[in-house]
Design an enzyme around this catalytic site. Sequence first.
Site, PDB file in Angstrom:
ATOM      1  N   GLN A  79     -99.976 -71.297 -64.896  1.00 44.31           N
ATOM      2  CA  GLN A  79     -99.364 -72.598 -64.669  1.00 44.31           C
ATOM      3  C   GLN A  79    -100.392 -73.734 -64.694  1.00 44.31           C
ATOM      4  O   GLN A  79    -101.589 -73.520 -64.527  1.00 44.31           O
ATOM      5  CB  GLN A  79     -98.653 -72.615 -63.311  1.00 44.31           C
ATOM      6  N   HIS A  80     -99.870 -74.950 -64.896  1.00 41.92           N
ATOM      7  CA  HIS A  80    -100.573 -76.225 -64.667  1.00 41.92           C
ATOM      8  C   HIS A  80    -101.625 -76.599 -65.704  1.00 41.92           C
ATOM      9  O   HIS A  80    -102.077 -77.731 -65.736  1.00 41.92           O
ATOM     10  CB  HIS A  80    -101.250 -76.265 -63.288  1.00 41.92           C
ATOM     11  N   ASP A 240     -96.583 -68.136 -64.968  1.00 47.37           N
ATOM     12  CA  ASP A 240     -96.781 -66.732 -64.601  1.00 47.37           C
ATOM     13  C   ASP A 240     -96.067 -66.368 -63.309  1.00 47.37           C
ATOM     14  O   ASP A 240     -95.570 -65.243 -63.167  1.00 47.37           O
ATOM     15  CB  ASP A 240     -98.270 -66.390 -64.522  1.00 47.37           C
TER      16      ASP A 240
END
Length: 494
Positions: A79-80, A240
């Site tokens: 992520q991110h 994820d």
Amino acid sequence: MKTVAGIDLGTQSMKVVIYDYEKKEIIEKASCPMELISEADGTREQKTEWFDKGLEVCFGKLSAENKATIEAIGVSGQQHGFVPLDKDGKALYNIKLWCDTATTEQCAYITKEAGGDKKVVELLGNLMLPGFTAPKILWLKNNKPDAFAALHYIMLPHDYLNWKLTGEYVMEYGDASGTALFDSAKRCWSKPICDIIDPKLFGLLPKLIEPSAPAGKVSAEAASAYGIPAGIPVSAGGGDNMMGAVGTGTVADGFLTMSMGTSGTLYGYSDKPINDPENGLSGFCSSTGGWLPLLCTMNCTVATEFVRGLFELDVKDLDKEASKAPCGSEGVIVLPFFNGERTPNLPNGRASITGLTTANTNRANIARASLESAVFAMRGGLDAFRKLGFKPREIRLIGGGSKSPLWRQIAADIMNLPIRIPALDEAAALGGAVQALWCLKNMNGKCDIAELCAEHITLDTSKSADPIPENVKAYNTAYEEYNKVLEAVKPLYE
């Protein structure tokens, strides 16, 4: 044979699994390690060409016979991370990752301009934290103005793989909710936050799609490059943790998933938006519909790997050494902030081993304390869940830590909940595969994701761990001591 494929792009590796959905088994899998750029200022970055190579290597290792049976693909990604591309799809800079803490200045600026933490939470359901995507975009503008001027596509790691497979530029709600550009309650981009970063930003963001919808179809170019069927659907995919929720069956109220990998996460499904950012509980959306409140720490196996290396032990020997120590490690405490920390929000935090005396300083206590520290951080998230009215029944444990019988028991005792282990490993990749199957079935009629997970996600009862009452009592005391030390050192790093 009928199969779907799941791709998991993690921080340390990329993995691909082929799942036979009739026999309910993973028939083949492949992996490729990922490099990491790490700097003292908190920089943690990767390159798009490493992601490209990962796809080539992983699919190249899989048999042509099995690849020919794939009917749909689903992608899970860390992520991110911020993947900045120009109009031709060329990377403008490295990918700043979830564990990058070099954006504290940008977080402070966005928060101030928005009207403070409370206003940010109203707009997003989350605080503005260094791990999220939004401050990374402002960092690019501040530090690489030429790259920002050419910015055309803003992608997360899993979206980049979707784009490589399909050529389509879209994003689903789950991963979008981890960008800090997204109103998680209303499921839409936040124009006020975007405008603080730059007036052009809102117009650059991808089209949002439902998690059950396809991101696109495998292009002829991708089919040729990876040896997979052209024209098959690629599902929306997700972060994820969102895909880990699918891969563990955490798609209904009452279940929690705890992941003990490089980072530590604790998350649960909710039918309504809930969050408690002050206590580390982010208000994310799920990638199945609904919401996925989540706690994330930046140091989990990071701490155990450091201690293991310090004592020159392999993984099994670390467990063996730790098992010699009692619950609570005789007062030895590890604060595992080797990468700074997100929960608590201490991006400049540093790790320490404390509570040492002439009587308790030994390898066994330090080894066990490193295992305990990761779970103590998760305990804070569990407390936040309960304050919000969430009633957990059990925890489904995944990640490298789930492979350790000792760590599973420590988790059961500290959390005071039954620990259950999915029968099939690679939860995020499996989650991608099951979401791909959901997408495939929805193209031919309505399919319920909870029913699908109940059919395909099973547990390995031989690896279960249940709380031991005397251990629970000991850990309640140790947890109090851990929090006392944490509160004492916080001012050093705030």
